[in-house]
Design a protein around this motif. Structure first.
Motif, PDB file in Angstrom:
ATOM      1  N   CYS A 142     -34.056  23.522  -8.006  1.00  0.00           N
ATOM      2  CA  CYS A 142     -34.126  22.203  -7.392  1.00  0.00           C
ATOM      3  C   CYS A 142     -35.297  21.372  -7.894  1.00  0.00           C
ATOM      4  O   CYS A 142     -35.463  20.224  -7.476  1.00  0.00           O
ATOM      5  CB  CYS A 142     -34.204  22.330  -5.860  1.00  0.00           C
ATOM      6  N   GLY A 143     -36.151  21.913  -8.759  1.00  0.00           N
ATOM      7  CA  GLY A 143     -37.273  21.165  -9.299  1.00  0.00           C
ATOM      8  C   GLY A 143     -38.567  21.327  -8.549  1.00  0.00           C
ATOM      9  O   GLY A 143     -39.594  20.775  -8.951  1.00  0.00           O
ATOM     10  N   LEU A 144     -38.561  22.083  -7.439  1.00  0.00           N
ATOM     11  CA  LEU A 144     -39.782  22.255  -6.655  1.00  0.00           C
ATOM     12  C   LEU A 144     -40.841  23.016  -7.440  1.00  0.00           C
ATOM     13  O   LEU A 144     -42.027  22.657  -7.426  1.00  0.00           O
ATOM     14  CB  LEU A 144     -39.459  22.987  -5.347  1.00  0.00           C
ATOM     15  N   ALA A 145     -40.434  24.082  -8.134  1.00  0.00           N
ATOM     16  CA  ALA A 145     -41.399  24.889  -8.880  1.00  0.00           C
ATOM     17  C   ALA A 145     -42.075  24.065  -9.972  1.00  0.00           C
ATOM     18  O   ALA A 145     -43.281  24.210 -10.214  1.00  0.00           O
ATOM     19  CB  ALA A 145     -40.700  26.104  -9.488  1.00  0.00           C
ATOM     20  N   GLU A 146     -41.307  23.184 -10.641  1.00  0.00           N
ATOM     21  CA  GLU A 146     -41.892  22.352 -11.690  1.00  0.00           C
ATOM     22  C   GLU A 146     -42.991  21.455 -11.140  1.00  0.00           C
ATOM     23  O   GLU A 146     -44.086  21.343 -11.720  1.00  0.00           O
ATOM     24  CB  GLU A 146     -40.807  21.500 -12.356  1.00  0.00           C
ATOM     25  N   ASP A 147     -42.718  20.817 -10.007  1.00  0.00           N
ATOM     26  CA  ASP A 147     -43.714  19.930  -9.410  1.00  0.00           C
ATOM     27  C   ASP A 147     -44.967  20.689  -8.999  1.00  0.00           C
ATOM     28  O   ASP A 147     -46.097  20.231  -9.230  1.00  0.00           O
ATOM     29  CB  ASP A 147     -43.117  19.218  -8.188  1.00  0.00           C
ATOM     30  N   LEU A 148     -44.784  21.852  -8.388  1.00  0.00           N
ATOM     31  CA  LEU A 148     -45.932  22.633  -7.937  1.00  0.00           C
ATOM     32  C   LEU A 148     -46.770  23.116  -9.115  1.00  0.00           C
ATOM     33  O   LEU A 148     -48.002  23.001  -9.112  1.00  0.00           O
ATOM     34  CB  LEU A 148     -45.449  23.826  -7.104  1.00  0.00           C
ATOM     35  N   LEU A 149     -46.117  23.676 -10.130  1.00  0.00           N
ATOM     36  CA  LEU A 149     -46.861  24.217 -11.269  1.00  0.00           C
ATOM     37  C   LEU A 149     -47.554  23.119 -12.058  1.00  0.00           C
ATOM     38  O   LEU A 149     -48.694  23.298 -12.504  1.00  0.00           O
ATOM     39  CB  LEU A 149     -45.911  25.006 -12.172  1.00  0.00           C
ATOM     40  N   ASP A 150     -46.905  21.988 -12.212  1.00  0.00           N
ATOM     41  CA  ASP A 150     -47.523  20.883 -12.940  1.00  0.00           C
ATOM     42  C   ASP A 150     -48.745  20.368 -12.186  1.00  0.00           C
ATOM     43  O   ASP A 150     -49.819  20.156 -12.769  1.00  0.00           O
ATOM     44  CB  ASP A 150     -46.498  19.767 -13.142  1.00  0.00           C
ATOM     45  N   GLY A 151     -48.583  20.189 -10.868  1.00  0.00           N
ATOM     46  CA  GLY A 151     -49.699  19.677 -10.080  1.00  0.00           C
ATOM     47  C   GLY A 151     -50.869  20.622 -10.033  1.00  0.00           C
ATOM     48  O   GLY A 151     -52.025  20.242 -10.310  1.00  0.00           O
TER      49      GLY A 151
END
Length: 482
Positions: free
Chosen positions: A85-94
């Motif tokens: 769902c894209g949650l992991a991408e946002d967390l890891l990038d941030g």
């Protein structure tokens, strides 16, 4: 010879089961086949009555009617949805941008995001695959040691085993006949210590092997100030909301694990929809994975009930209890032996098989020794983390090998897992030495001194205490007619 078979039928059943499992025969069918075969032999030799196997229908029905096991498909489906769902991408990038300026910053980010994903998804595969696809290329691009990079990604994914709402904790609660909520609360302290151990190892590497975990160069940190904080907040707020929906409602007693899992599925689908990732293909993939895992668990549990019924009928539970309670060292000796045994058997069995086969055998002995079963369950769960990190059989290593570039050698993946495997074993040792890591968070039983209890009977007119009979305002006995 017949007397020898009768006397040692329980050990023979156990050895036969291990043999079929080692040669690769499916666990569910191995359990059922060994149980039925020895059940027929026991009937022929007069060890058990034919009517004894009639209990099998009740055992199997209790599995299929167990509401607690409904949490497994819910959490599995939720994990598959969140993985894409894209949650992991946002967390890891941030978090990667936030910690990127310090040595080991990307490793800290992977560990923290692994803990957050573990508290949301409850499945190892989702965490390892998501973080491997996103973090591994970035870590290799900026000069991280490949063994360290693969090790921290695999280990951070296995934190999911211990952090509520882990599927393992639900299964262990069911097998130990304890509340899943208590199991979740007990695992909270252990999971926090596990995260701190992982971060401590990264800190040690940053001092003694700084070239293994370099800081990101300034040009790689494109976000600073309020935009960076906003990106972290935007990734964390949905995560914390989903954690509250799943865990908060359980801890507050507002929902059962099954109900919380259902709400978590709705939350995961809303999150995927908000990120524009909710498609029919995604839903189908989630349903397919959920069907496969749930069917596997149910069949293993059905086979385990067949095996355990016959095993108890031939005296296996007494054999196990007598053997384990007579170990030298008392409680500590029992715990050390059980953890070494589970660590070794995890090379060959996955966590569902260990939970359904081994745990019911050792639980009576633990109760006989006065061991808190919540403490035992959390300890076993921490130990079973290692089943995902064992070279060369660990499933987390298989997942990572499947998504890692071909330039990453399998040997590096295996060697990189060893330090993190040792850290997981250190956690098991700490749990044995300090049971308060688990029991401190649980409700304490209220102990009442019976000698201090006083029963006071108020006196009536014309007397006190029991010197006269109490009056109920009636001058004469009531009349009820003929």
């Amino acid at each position: 010879m017949i007397q020898f078979i009768i006397h040692y039928m329980a050990p023979m059943m156990f050895v036969g089961l291990i043999f079929f499992m080692v040669i690769g025969y499916p666990a569910a069918f191995s359990l059922a086949a060994v149980g039925l075969f020895f059940g027929l032999v026991a009937i022929e030799l007069g060890v058990i009555a034919p009517d004894f196997l009639g209990n099998l229908t009740y055992q199997l029905f209790s599995v299929l009617s167990n509401d607690l096991l409904l949490a497994i498909p819910f959490f599995t489906f939720m994990g598959v949805i969140l993985e894409r769902c894209g949650l992991a991408e946002d967390l890891l990038d941030g978090f990667g941008q936030l910690f990127g300026g310090v040595r080991g910053g990307l490793s800290y980010a992977v560990i923290l995001v692994g803990a957050v994903l573990g508290a949301i998804t409850g499945t190892v595969a989702a965490s390892v695959i998501a973080m491997g696809l996103i973090s591994l290329p970035v870590m290799t691009r900026y000069g991280y040691n490949i063994r360290h990079a693969t090790g921290v990604i695999a280990a951070s994914g296995t934190i999911t085993q211990l952090i509520p709402p882990s599927l393992v904790l639900i299964v262990l609660a069911d097998q130990l006949q304890r509340s899943p909520g208590d199991m979740y609360i007990g695992a909270t302290g252990a999971s926090i210590v596990q995260v701190l151990l992982f971060m401590g190892w990264v800190f040690i590497l940053s001092i003694f092997r700084p070239h293994y975990v370099p800081a990101l160069p300034p040009e790689a940190r494109t976000l600073r100030g309020w935009p960076l904080y906003w990106k972290c907040i935007r990734g964390m707020v949905p995560s914390l909301a989903l954690i509250f929906i799943v865990l908060g409602t359980i801890f507050m007693g507002l929902a059962t694990p099954t109900e919380a899992g259902a709400m978590g599925v709705v939350g995961a689908m809303l999150l995927a929809w908000m990120n524009g990732r909710l498609t029919w293909k995604l839903i189908y993939q989630g349903m397919d994975m959920t069907m496969r895992l749930t069917a596997m668990v149910v069949f293993i549990l059905l086979g385990a009930r067949v095996f355990s019924l016959v095993f108890q009928g031939v005296g296996g539970s007494h054999w196990i209890e007598e053997m384990l309670t007579s170990l030298p060292g008392g409680v500590v000796g029992f715990l050390i032996f059980v953890n070494i045994f589970i660590f070794i058997i995890a090379f060959f069995l996955d966590f569902f098989e260990i939970a359904f086969i081994i745990v019911p055998l050792i639980a009576p002995a633990a109760q006989a020794l006065g061991i808190d079963l919540i403490w035992l369950g959390v300890m076993i769960c921490a130990n079973m983390q290692t089943s995902f990190m064992h070279p060369p059989f660990g499933f987390a290593l298989f997942y990572l090998r499947g998504i890692a570039p071909k330039t990453v050698k399998t040997r590096d993946i295996y060697m990189g897992a060893i330090p993190w495997l040792i850290l997981q074993l250190i956690l098991v040792g700490l749990l044995i030495a300090f049971p308060e890591m688990v029991t401190y968070f649980l409700d304490k039983d209220v102990v009442q001194d019976l000698d201090s209890i006083q029963i006071l009977v108020p006196g009536t007119e014309g007397g006190s205490g029991l010197d006269s009979a109490p009056s109920f305002g009636l001058d004469s006995p009531p009349q009820f007619g003929q």
